[in-house]
Write a protein that holds these residues in place. Structure first.
Motif, PDB file in Angstrom:
ATOM      1  N   TYR A  55     -16.220  82.675 101.095  1.00 18.47           N
ATOM      2  CA  TYR A  55     -15.627  81.735 100.151  1.00 18.47           C
ATOM      3  C   TYR A  55     -16.757  81.144  99.315  1.00 18.47           C
ATOM      4  N   ALA A  56     -16.626  81.203  97.982  1.00 12.41           N
ATOM      5  CA  ALA A  56     -17.705  80.782  97.079  1.00 12.41           C
ATOM      6  C   ALA A  56     -17.221  79.692  96.123  1.00 12.41           C
ATOM      7  N   TYR A  57     -18.073  78.688  95.905  1.00 16.98           N
ATOM      8  CA  TYR A  57     -17.762  77.639  94.946  1.00 16.98           C
ATOM      9  C   TYR A  57     -19.068  77.014  94.437  1.00 16.98           C
ATOM     10  N   ARG A  58     -18.956  76.012  93.612  1.00 20.92           N
ATOM     11  CA  ARG A  58     -20.119  75.360  92.987  1.00 20.92           C
ATOM     12  C   ARG A  58     -20.322  73.975  93.591  1.00 20.92           C
ATOM     13  N   THR A  59     -21.602  73.635  93.854  1.00 24.33           N
ATOM     14  CA  THR A  59     -21.963  72.279  94.276  1.00 24.33           C
ATOM     15  C   THR A  59     -23.055  71.752  93.357  1.00 24.33           C
ATOM     16  N   VAL A  60     -22.889  70.538  92.883  1.00 26.33           N
ATOM     17  CA  VAL A  60     -23.877  69.876  92.033  1.00 26.33           C
ATOM     18  C   VAL A  60     -24.478  68.708  92.797  1.00 26.33           C
ATOM     19  N   ILE A  61     -25.805  68.612  92.821  1.00 25.11           N
ATOM     20  CA  ILE A  61     -26.513  67.496  93.443  1.00 25.11           C
ATOM     21  C   ILE A  61     -27.320  66.775  92.369  1.00 25.11           C
ATOM     22  N   VAL A  62     -27.099  65.488  92.200  1.00 26.02           N
ATOM     23  CA  VAL A  62     -27.804  64.692  91.186  1.00 26.02           C
ATOM     24  C   VAL A  62     -28.134  63.316  91.742  1.00 26.02           C
ATOM     25  N   ALA A  84     -26.925  54.265  89.349  1.00 28.07           N
ATOM     26  CA  ALA A  84     -26.223  53.037  89.714  1.00 28.07           C
ATOM     27  C   ALA A  84     -26.242  52.800  91.221  1.00 28.07           C
ATOM     28  N   LYS A  85     -26.146  53.885  91.991  1.00 31.31           N
ATOM     29  CA  LYS A  85     -26.109  53.760  93.451  1.00 31.31           C
ATOM     30  C   LYS A  85     -27.494  53.813  94.080  1.00 31.31           C
ATOM     31  N   GLY A  86     -28.454  54.405  93.375  1.00 32.67           N
ATOM     32  CA  GLY A  86     -29.808  54.469  93.906  1.00 32.67           C
ATOM     33  C   GLY A  86     -30.000  55.524  94.977  1.00 32.67           C
ATOM     34  N   HIS A  87     -29.260  56.636  94.893  1.00 36.51           N
ATOM     35  CA  HIS A  87     -29.444  57.729  95.841  1.00 36.51           C
ATOM     36  C   HIS A  87     -28.803  59.000  95.288  1.00 36.51           C
ATOM     37  N   LEU A  88     -29.036  60.123  95.958  1.00 39.79           N
ATOM     38  CA  LEU A  88     -28.440  61.390  95.552  1.00 39.79           C
ATOM     39  C   LEU A  88     -26.955  61.427  95.895  1.00 39.79           C
ATOM     40  N   VAL A  89     -26.193  62.082  95.034  1.00 44.08           N
ATOM     41  CA  VAL A  89     -24.778  62.327  95.296  1.00 44.08           C
ATOM     42  C   VAL A  89     -24.496  63.803  95.046  1.00 44.08           C
ATOM     43  N   PHE A  90     -23.382  64.294  95.573  1.00 43.39           N
ATOM     44  CA  PHE A  90     -23.008  65.679  95.328  1.00 43.39           C
ATOM     45  C   PHE A  90     -21.525  65.761  95.009  1.00 43.39           C
ATOM     46  N   SER A  91     -21.143  66.845  94.347  1.00 41.37           N
ATOM     47  CA  SER A  91     -19.730  67.106  94.075  1.00 41.37           C
ATOM     48  C   SER A  91     -19.498  68.604  94.052  1.00 41.37           C
ATOM     49  N   GLU A  92     -18.294  69.005  94.393  1.00 43.76           N
ATOM     50  CA  GLU A  92     -17.921  70.413  94.420  1.00 43.76           C
ATOM     51  C   GLU A  92     -16.929  70.720  93.301  1.00 43.76           C
ATOM     52  N   SER A  93     -16.950  71.968  92.830  1.00 46.01           N
ATOM     53  CA  SER A  93     -15.981  72.407  91.822  1.00 46.01           C
ATOM     54  C   SER A  93     -15.827  73.916  91.935  1.00 46.01           C
ATOM     55  N   ASP A 111      -8.952  75.970  96.231  1.00 44.94           N
ATOM     56  CA  ASP A 111      -8.180  74.823  96.711  1.00 44.94           C
ATOM     57  C   ASP A 111      -8.765  73.553  96.118  1.00 44.94           C
ATOM     58  N   ALA A 112      -8.593  73.395  94.814  1.00 44.34           N
ATOM     59  CA  ALA A 112      -9.241  72.298  94.086  1.00 44.34           C
ATOM     60  C   ALA A 112      -8.904  70.931  94.666  1.00 44.34           C
ATOM     61  N   GLU A 113      -7.722  70.801  95.294  1.00 45.27           N
ATOM     62  CA  GLU A 113      -7.335  69.503  95.840  1.00 45.27           C
ATOM     63  C   GLU A 113      -8.205  69.083  97.013  1.00 45.27           C
ATOM     64  N   PHE A 114      -8.967  70.038  97.577  1.00 44.11           N
ATOM     65  CA  PHE A 114      -9.842  69.728  98.699  1.00 44.11           C
ATOM     66  C   PHE A 114     -11.319  69.664  98.297  1.00 44.11           C
ATOM     67  N   GLU A 115     -11.607  69.644  96.999  1.00 44.10           N
ATOM     68  CA  GLU A 115     -12.998  69.545  96.557  1.00 44.10           C
ATOM     69  C   GLU A 115     -13.612  68.252  97.079  1.00 44.10           C
ATOM     70  N   GLN A 116     -14.831  68.366  97.571  1.00 40.97           N
ATOM     71  CA  GLN A 116     -15.498  67.257  98.239  1.00 40.97           C
ATOM     72  C   GLN A 116     -16.585  66.637  97.352  1.00 40.97           C
ATOM     73  N   GLY A 117     -16.960  65.423  97.680  1.00 38.44           N
ATOM     74  CA  GLY A 117     -18.051  64.743  97.007  1.00 38.44           C
ATOM     75  C   GLY A 117     -18.500  63.591  97.884  1.00 38.44           C
ATOM     76  N   GLY A 118     -19.746  63.187  97.731  1.00 36.06           N
ATOM     77  CA  GLY A 118     -20.227  62.086  98.555  1.00 36.06           C
ATOM     78  C   GLY A 118     -21.710  61.855  98.391  1.00 36.06           C
ATOM     79  N   PHE A 119     -22.359  61.354  99.439  1.00 37.55           N
ATOM     80  CA  PHE A 119     -23.773  61.003  99.351  1.00 37.55           C
ATOM     81  C   PHE A 119     -24.630  62.024 100.094  1.00 37.55           C
ATOM     82  N   VAL A 120     -25.921  62.012  99.770  1.00 39.50           N
ATOM     83  CA  VAL A 120     -26.876  62.948 100.364  1.00 39.50           C
ATOM     84  C   VAL A 120     -27.894  62.163 101.175  1.00 39.50           C
TER      85      VAL A 120
END
Length: 246
Positions: free
Chosen positions: A115-122, A126-135, A139-148
């Protein structure tokens, strides 16, 4: 002279996508753009036009323009260090991990498939730390995001999703010379009826620029990219980046 440059706009756009946990397809639709136009602009293969930026800003509810270099030197980000519970890492020390990754994991539905998808880490100023998101997930409704989290003690990287006390984690080992990362994903899988079952599987993060014309979604044995993707994913356990025990 315009008040923006493409690299700055692309960087801010990736940050907003991660912060707001947006899918690229959804953003393109909201901004009345084609997904192809958005992808090419983000990858530097197409210039941003003023009209495109205005549409994106309206869809995001945030500004993408203004040179960072033009900001006063006395106005640094709110914090250049992540919180202690995330490892107290500094922004300069983790710039290497920022970017877009082809993410590969074992399919939960078919043995051997990928299973292949895209993850962005930036970095989120504003929060002062790394965050990530999936696209680009089927199953787009289960795309995840959060802190690193990147603690010095283990040298591992943790991508954590926390929603109302429910956690999902990806644990990645040290990056290889090719800046690839391998590890283990732990989450919940839909079981019988409404039952959720804990499940873990190997996972691989490959810098997206290393893959020519990446394919996302379900990649079965008959797919063109299967052998390549399967070989990469097998590195997670084959090179002892993670272990599964019974």
């Amino acid at each position: 002279m315009s008040d923006f440059d493409d690299a700055s706009v692309a960087a801010r756009l990736r940050e907003e996508i991660a912060r707001q946990r947006l899918s690229r397809a959804g953003l393109a639709q909201s901004a009345r753009l084609s997904v192809s136009t958005l992808e090419k602009a983000l990858s530097g293969r197409r210039r941003f036009t003023l009209a495109t930026i205005v549409r994106l800003e309206e869809a995001l509810g945030a500004s993408l323009r203004g040179s960072l270099a033009a900001e006063p030197a006395v106005s640094p980000p709110a914090s250049m260090h992540a919180p202690e519970h995330m490892g107290s890492y500094s922004r300069p020390a983790v710039r290497w991990i920022e970017g877009e990754y082809l993410t590969l994991r074992a399919s939960f539905g078919e043995d051997g498939a990928v299973y292949a998808y895209r993850t962005v880490i930036v970095w989120d100023d504003a929060k002062g730390h790394l965050v990530f998101s999936e696209s680009d997930r089927l199953d787009a409704e289960f795309e995840q995001g959060g802190f690193v989290s990147m603690p010095h003690l283990s040298g591992h990287t943790y991508l954590m999703t926390s929603e109302e006390g429910q956690y999902r984690m990806i644990m990645l080992g040290r990056a290889t010379r090719e800046a690839r990362m391998f590890g283990l994903l732990s989450t919940l899988q839909v079981g019988q009826g409404s039952q959720l079952v804990p499940v873990s599987c190997p996972v691989a993060f490959v810098p997206l620029e290393q893959i020519a014309e990446p394919v996302f979604g379900f990649v079965g044995e008959d797919a063109v990219r299967f052998a390549e993707y399967r070989t990469v994913l097998n590195t997670a356990m084959g090179d002892d980046f993670c272990r599964l025990r019974q």
